[in-house]
Design a protein around this motif. Sequence first.
Motif, mmCIF file in Angstrom:
data_model
loop_
_atom_site.group_PDB
_atom_site.id
_atom_site.type_symbol
_atom_site.label_atom_id
_atom_site.label_comp_id
_atom_site.label_asym_id
_atom_site.label_seq_id
_atom_site.Cartn_x
_atom_site.Cartn_y
_atom_site.Cartn_z
ATOM 1 N N ILE A 194 34.544 46.562 35.839
ATOM 2 C CA ILE A 194 34.227 46.018 34.509
ATOM 3 C C ILE A 194 35.332 45.079 34.039
ATOM 4 O O ILE A 194 35.062 44.008 33.498
ATOM 5 N N ASP A 195 36.588 45.454 34.293
ATOM 6 C CA ASP A 195 37.704 44.580 33.909
ATOM 7 C C ASP A 195 37.648 43.244 34.657
ATOM 8 O O ASP A 195 37.874 42.184 34.067
ATOM 9 N N CYS A 196 37.350 43.292 35.955
ATOM 10 C CA CYS A 196 37.236 42.061 36.743
ATOM 11 C C CYS A 196 36.066 41.208 36.268
ATOM 12 O O CYS A 196 36.170 39.977 36.192
ATOM 13 N N ASP A 197 34.945 41.850 35.952
ATOM 14 C CA ASP A 197 33.784 41.143 35.430
ATOM 15 C C ASP A 197 34.140 40.424 34.132
ATOM 16 O O ASP A 197 33.851 39.231 33.966
ATOM 17 N N ASN A 198 34.793 41.135 33.227
ATOM 18 C CA ASN A 198 35.187 40.532 31.946
ATOM 19 C C ASN A 198 36.165 39.373 32.153
ATOM 20 O O ASN A 198 36.052 38.335 31.484
ATOM 21 N N ALA A 199 37.114 39.527 33.080
ATOM 22 C CA ALA A 199 38.087 38.465 33.344
ATOM 23 C C ALA A 199 37.398 37.221 33.899
ATOM 24 O O ALA A 199 37.741 36.090 33.511
ATOM 25 N N CYS A 200 36.439 37.403 34.792
ATOM 26 C CA CYS A 200 35.709 36.255 35.354
ATOM 27 C C CYS A 200 34.906 35.542 34.278
ATOM 28 O O CYS A 200 34.968 34.309 34.167
ATOM 29 N N PHE A 201 34.150 36.302 33.476
ATOM 30 C CA PHE A 201 33.373 35.674 32.407
ATOM 31 C C PHE A 201 34.289 34.918 31.442
ATOM 32 O O PHE A 201 33.958 33.818 30.999
ATOM 33 N N HIS A 202 35.443 35.476 31.132
ATOM 34 C CA HIS A 202 36.391 34.802 30.242
ATOM 35 C C HIS A 202 36.855 33.478 30.850
ATOM 36 O O HIS A 202 36.885 32.443 30.165
ATOM 37 N N TYR A 212 27.341 23.675 35.539
ATOM 38 C CA TYR A 212 26.999 24.528 36.669
ATOM 39 C C TYR A 212 26.690 25.938 36.189
ATOM 40 O O TYR A 212 27.064 26.341 35.099
ATOM 41 N N SER A 213 26.019 26.682 37.062
ATOM 42 C CA SER A 213 25.785 28.104 36.833
ATOM 43 C C SER A 213 26.429 28.877 37.964
ATOM 44 O O SER A 213 26.569 28.367 39.073
ATOM 45 N N VAL A 214 26.805 30.114 37.684
ATOM 46 C CA VAL A 214 27.525 30.914 38.674
ATOM 47 C C VAL A 214 26.938 32.322 38.737
ATOM 48 O O VAL A 214 26.634 32.927 37.736
ATOM 49 N N GLY A 215 26.744 32.797 39.961
ATOM 50 C CA GLY A 215 26.359 34.171 40.221
ATOM 51 C C GLY A 215 27.464 34.789 41.044
ATOM 52 O O GLY A 215 27.965 34.165 41.983
ATOM 53 N N PHE A 216 27.870 36.008 40.727
ATOM 54 C CA PHE A 216 29.041 36.543 41.415
ATOM 55 C C PHE A 216 29.100 38.068 41.425
ATOM 56 O O PHE A 216 28.481 38.740 40.616
ATOM 57 N N ASP A 217 29.839 38.558 42.389
ATOM 58 C CA ASP A 217 30.275 39.950 42.433
ATOM 59 C C ASP A 217 31.789 39.878 42.285
ATOM 60 O O ASP A 217 32.481 39.435 43.198
ATOM 61 N N VAL A 245 39.293 43.937 49.688
ATOM 62 C CA VAL A 245 38.247 43.689 48.706
ATOM 63 C C VAL A 245 38.347 42.221 48.306
ATOM 64 O O VAL A 245 39.358 41.573 48.547
ATOM 65 N N GLY A 246 37.303 41.704 47.705
ATOM 66 C CA GLY A 246 37.333 40.308 47.278
ATOM 67 C C GLY A 246 36.166 39.998 46.380
ATOM 68 O O GLY A 246 35.318 40.847 46.124
ATOM 69 N N GLY A 247 36.113 38.791 45.901
ATOM 70 C CA GLY A 247 35.024 38.345 45.057
ATOM 71 C C GLY A 247 34.063 37.468 45.840
ATOM 72 O O GLY A 247 34.444 36.811 46.804
ATOM 73 N N ILE A 248 32.802 37.486 45.442
ATOM 74 C CA ILE A 248 31.768 36.644 46.042
ATOM 75 C C ILE A 248 31.197 35.790 44.914
ATOM 76 O O ILE A 248 30.799 36.320 43.871
ATOM 77 N N PHE A 249 31.175 34.471 45.126
ATOM 78 C CA PHE A 249 30.729 33.550 44.088
ATOM 79 C C PHE A 249 29.733 32.557 44.654
ATOM 80 O O PHE A 249 29.943 32.014 45.736
ATOM 81 N N GLY A 250 28.652 32.323 43.931
ATOM 82 C CA GLY A 250 27.695 31.270 44.243
ATOM 83 C C GLY A 250 27.636 30.333 43.048
ATOM 84 O O GLY A 250 27.502 30.791 41.917
#
Length: 101
Positions: free
Chosen positions: A19-27, A63-68, A82-87
């Motif tokens: 959740i913290d990583c998700d919030n940081a990415c959206f920010h 642009y739009s972004v989809g990510f894990d 571990v890592g992030g996946i971004f489209g």
Amino acid sequence: QNYAGSQNKSGDDQLKLDIDCDNACFHAFRKSGVYATGASEETPVETPLNVNATTDTDTNGLYSVGFDPLDGSSIINANFSVGGIFGVWPGTNVLGRTGRE
């Protein structure tokens, strides 16, 4: 592991770190000013990221972004990678897009 007490849409138990990583990415995406919409494994709905975006698929060079944000977080205690996946796609929508676009 430090669980958040919730599950994502895929049924995985969420870690507070997810959740913290998700919030940081959206920010970061909002702050960049180049993304119109985002969706993630933790937030699987189109989320507005730019107030200047419209519904047209090729508007304003956005642009739009989809990510894990943290793929593999369930094995983080085992000290595996571990890592992030971004489209990233041109336009203002992300859901239903494919990697080949």
